[in-house]
Design a protein around this motif. Structure first.
Motif, PDB file in Angstrom:
ATOM      1  N   VAL A  21     -59.976-156.290  24.712  1.00  0.00           N
ATOM      2  CA  VAL A  21     -58.866-156.999  25.337  1.00  0.00           C
ATOM      3  C   VAL A  21     -58.001-157.599  24.231  1.00  0.00           C
ATOM      4  O   VAL A  21     -58.526-158.092  23.231  1.00  0.00           O
ATOM      5  CB  VAL A  21     -59.381-158.132  26.259  1.00  0.00           C
ATOM      6  CG1 VAL A  21     -58.237-158.943  26.823  1.00  0.00           C
ATOM      7  CG2 VAL A  21     -60.229-157.593  27.376  1.00  0.00           C
ATOM      8  N   LEU A  79     -55.583-165.844  27.567  1.00  0.00           N
ATOM      9  CA  LEU A  79     -55.876-164.699  28.430  1.00  0.00           C
ATOM     10  C   LEU A  79     -55.597-165.084  29.874  1.00  0.00           C
ATOM     11  O   LEU A  79     -55.564-166.264  30.216  1.00  0.00           O
ATOM     12  CB  LEU A  79     -57.359-164.306  28.312  1.00  0.00           C
ATOM     13  CG  LEU A  79     -57.823-163.671  27.015  1.00  0.00           C
ATOM     14  CD1 LEU A  79     -59.326-163.763  26.911  1.00  0.00           C
ATOM     15  CD2 LEU A  79     -57.395-162.229  26.966  1.00  0.00           C
ATOM     16  N   HIS A  80     -55.449-164.087  30.718  1.00  0.00           N
ATOM     17  CA  HIS A  80     -55.312-164.344  32.145  1.00  0.00           C
ATOM     18  C   HIS A  80     -56.667-164.758  32.707  1.00  0.00           C
ATOM     19  O   HIS A  80     -57.723-164.362  32.198  1.00  0.00           O
ATOM     20  CB  HIS A  80     -54.818-163.088  32.880  1.00  0.00           C
ATOM     21  CG  HIS A  80     -53.414-162.706  32.528  1.00  0.00           C
ATOM     22  ND1 HIS A  80     -52.322-163.374  33.017  1.00  0.00           N
ATOM     23  CD2 HIS A  80     -52.934-161.748  31.713  1.00  0.00           C
ATOM     24  CE1 HIS A  80     -51.232-162.839  32.537  1.00  0.00           C
ATOM     25  NE2 HIS A  80     -51.565-161.848  31.731  1.00  0.00           N
ATOM     26  N   LYS A 108     -63.920-162.038  33.830  1.00  0.00           N
ATOM     27  CA  LYS A 108     -64.565-160.740  33.639  1.00  0.00           C
ATOM     28  C   LYS A 108     -65.366-160.726  32.330  1.00  0.00           C
ATOM     29  O   LYS A 108     -66.522-160.291  32.302  1.00  0.00           O
ATOM     30  CB  LYS A 108     -63.498-159.650  33.624  1.00  0.00           C
ATOM     31  CG  LYS A 108     -64.021-158.243  33.475  1.00  0.00           C
ATOM     32  CD  LYS A 108     -62.855-157.254  33.508  1.00  0.00           C
ATOM     33  CE  LYS A 108     -63.245-155.935  32.911  1.00  0.00           C
ATOM     34  NZ  LYS A 108     -62.111-155.049  32.718  1.00  0.00           N
ATOM     35  N   MET A 109     -64.749-161.201  31.240  1.00  0.00           N
ATOM     36  CA  MET A 109     -65.427-161.220  29.945  1.00  0.00           C
ATOM     37  C   MET A 109     -66.644-162.143  29.967  1.00  0.00           C
ATOM     38  O   MET A 109     -67.707-161.784  29.462  1.00  0.00           O
ATOM     39  CB  MET A 109     -64.473-161.668  28.834  1.00  0.00           C
ATOM     40  CG  MET A 109     -63.368-160.686  28.525  1.00  0.00           C
ATOM     41  SD  MET A 109     -63.924-159.164  27.784  1.00  0.00           S
ATOM     42  CE  MET A 109     -63.795-159.544  26.075  1.00  0.00           C
ATOM     43  N   GLU A 139     -58.327-163.807  35.276  1.00  0.00           N
ATOM     44  CA  GLU A 139     -59.188-162.684  35.674  1.00  0.00           C
ATOM     45  C   GLU A 139     -59.874-162.082  34.442  1.00  0.00           C
ATOM     46  O   GLU A 139     -61.045-161.713  34.502  1.00  0.00           O
ATOM     47  CB  GLU A 139     -58.386-161.578  36.377  1.00  0.00           C
ATOM     48  CG  GLU A 139     -57.687-162.002  37.656  1.00  0.00           C
ATOM     49  CD  GLU A 139     -56.329-162.646  37.403  1.00  0.00           C
ATOM     50  OE1 GLU A 139     -55.522-162.126  36.616  1.00  0.00           O
ATOM     51  OE2 GLU A 139     -56.094-163.716  38.012  1.00  0.00           O
ATOM     52  N   GLN A 140     -59.132-161.985  33.326  1.00  0.00           N
ATOM     53  CA  GLN A 140     -59.713-161.433  32.100  1.00  0.00           C
ATOM     54  C   GLN A 140     -60.819-162.338  31.570  1.00  0.00           C
ATOM     55  O   GLN A 140     -61.874-161.857  31.149  1.00  0.00           O
ATOM     56  CB  GLN A 140     -58.632-161.257  31.028  1.00  0.00           C
ATOM     57  CG  GLN A 140     -57.628-160.174  31.331  1.00  0.00           C
ATOM     58  CD  GLN A 140     -56.514-160.133  30.307  1.00  0.00           C
ATOM     59  OE1 GLN A 140     -55.942-161.171  29.961  1.00  0.00           O
ATOM     60  NE2 GLN A 140     -56.206-158.946  29.817  1.00  0.00           N
ATOM     61  N   GLU A 176     -57.603-158.871  18.864  1.00  0.00           N
ATOM     62  CA  GLU A 176     -58.259-157.924  19.754  1.00  0.00           C
ATOM     63  C   GLU A 176     -59.727-158.333  19.808  1.00  0.00           C
ATOM     64  O   GLU A 176     -60.417-158.300  18.793  1.00  0.00           O
ATOM     65  CB  GLU A 176     -58.125-156.496  19.224  1.00  0.00           C
ATOM     66  CG  GLU A 176     -58.733-155.467  20.161  1.00  0.00           C
ATOM     67  CD  GLU A 176     -58.626-154.049  19.627  1.00  0.00           C
ATOM     68  OE1 GLU A 176     -58.709-153.130  20.442  1.00  0.00           O
ATOM     69  OE2 GLU A 176     -58.477-153.868  18.409  1.00  0.00           O
ATOM     70  N   ALA A 217     -55.668-160.616  23.096  1.00  0.00           N
ATOM     71  CA  ALA A 217     -55.472-162.013  23.488  1.00  0.00           C
ATOM     72  C   ALA A 217     -54.512-162.693  22.526  1.00  0.00           C
ATOM     73  O   ALA A 217     -54.467-162.359  21.342  1.00  0.00           O
ATOM     74  CB  ALA A 217     -56.806-162.753  23.482  1.00  0.00           C
ATOM     75  N   ASP A 230     -65.936-153.048  25.783  1.00  0.00           N
ATOM     76  CA  ASP A 230     -64.642-153.301  26.408  1.00  0.00           C
ATOM     77  C   ASP A 230     -63.790-154.109  25.432  1.00  0.00           C
ATOM     78  O   ASP A 230     -64.303-155.021  24.778  1.00  0.00           O
ATOM     79  CB  ASP A 230     -64.844-154.089  27.709  1.00  0.00           C
ATOM     80  CG  ASP A 230     -63.584-154.192  28.541  1.00  0.00           C
ATOM     81  OD1 ASP A 230     -62.657-153.384  28.322  1.00  0.00           O
ATOM     82  OD2 ASP A 230     -63.524-155.086  29.411  1.00  0.00           O
TER      83      ASP A 230
END
Length: 158
Positions: free
Chosen positions: A26, A87-88, A94-95, A90-91, A121, A28, A24
Motif C-alpha cells: 500500500v 491512509l484511508h 484491512k492492514m 478501510e486500508q 510504500e 501511504a 500486500d
C-alpha cells in the motif's frame, strides 16, 4: 518554481524483501516536519529497522532513520521519531486485521517523492524461515546462470 512530477526514490529496504514474504503493498503519505522534508530532499534516509504499529486506531511508522537536517537549528527533528502514516480508514483496518495474524508484520519497502509529496510504500509481510531464504537465493542464482548461458549461446550463434 515548477511543480515536481514523477517519482524520485529516496531509500529502499532491500533487506525486507529478503527477510519477509511480501503479501500486500500500500502507498501511504507521511506526516513530516519541515526539516525532515529537507533532509529527505537531500536523499538521506534508512528504512532498515523500520516497521509500522497501531496506536489509537492509526498506523505509525517507527524505526525509520531520517538524519537531522545539516543546516537546521533548534527546530530540528529527532532522527528516529514515530511518524504518522496517512491512509484511508478501510486500508488501515484491512492492514491491521491481517497484521494481527501470527507471523505477520507491516514493514516499509521504499520511501520516495511522488509529485512533490513524500510517500512510503508499506507492505504486509510474513517472516521467512531460513530454508525459504535459501530457496530464494538458489532461485536467483539459477536464474542468473540461465541468463548467462542464454547470452553466451546467442553470442556464439548470433
Amino acid at each position: 518554481m515548477p511543480k515536481e512530477t514523477g517519482r524520485k526514490l529516496i531509500a529502499s529496504n532491500k533487506k525486507a524483501r529478503h527477510e519477509y514474504l511480501i503479501e500486500d503493498t500500500v502507498e501511504a503519505g507521511l506526516v513530516l516536519t519541515g526539516t525532515e522534508v529537507k533532509s529527505l530532499r537531500m536523499g538521506r534516509a534508512s528504512l532498515i529497522d523500520g516497521y509500522a504499529t497501531a496506536y489509537n486506531g492509526e498506523l505509525w511508522l517507527e524505526g525509520v532513520h531520517i538524519p537531522e537536517y545539516i543546516n537546521g537549528n533548534w527546530t530540528n527533528h529527532a532522527a528516529r521519531r514515530r511518524r504518522k502514516l496517512l491512509l484511508h480508514r478501510e486500508q488501515i483496518d484491512k492492514m491491521l486485521a491481517k497484521a494481527e495474524q501470527a507471523g505477520h508484520t507491516i514493514v516499509p519497502l521504499s520511501l520516495y517523492f511522488k509529485d512533490g509529496r513524500a510517500k512510503v510504500e508499506i507492505a504486509l509481510a510474513k517472516g521467512k524461515k531460513l530454508h525459504d531464504k535459501r530457496q530464494t537465493l538458489r532461485e536467483r542464482q539459477d536464474r542468473r546462470e540461465a541468463e548467462r548461458a542464454m547470452s553466451a549461446h546467442l553470442k556464439k550463434h548470433g
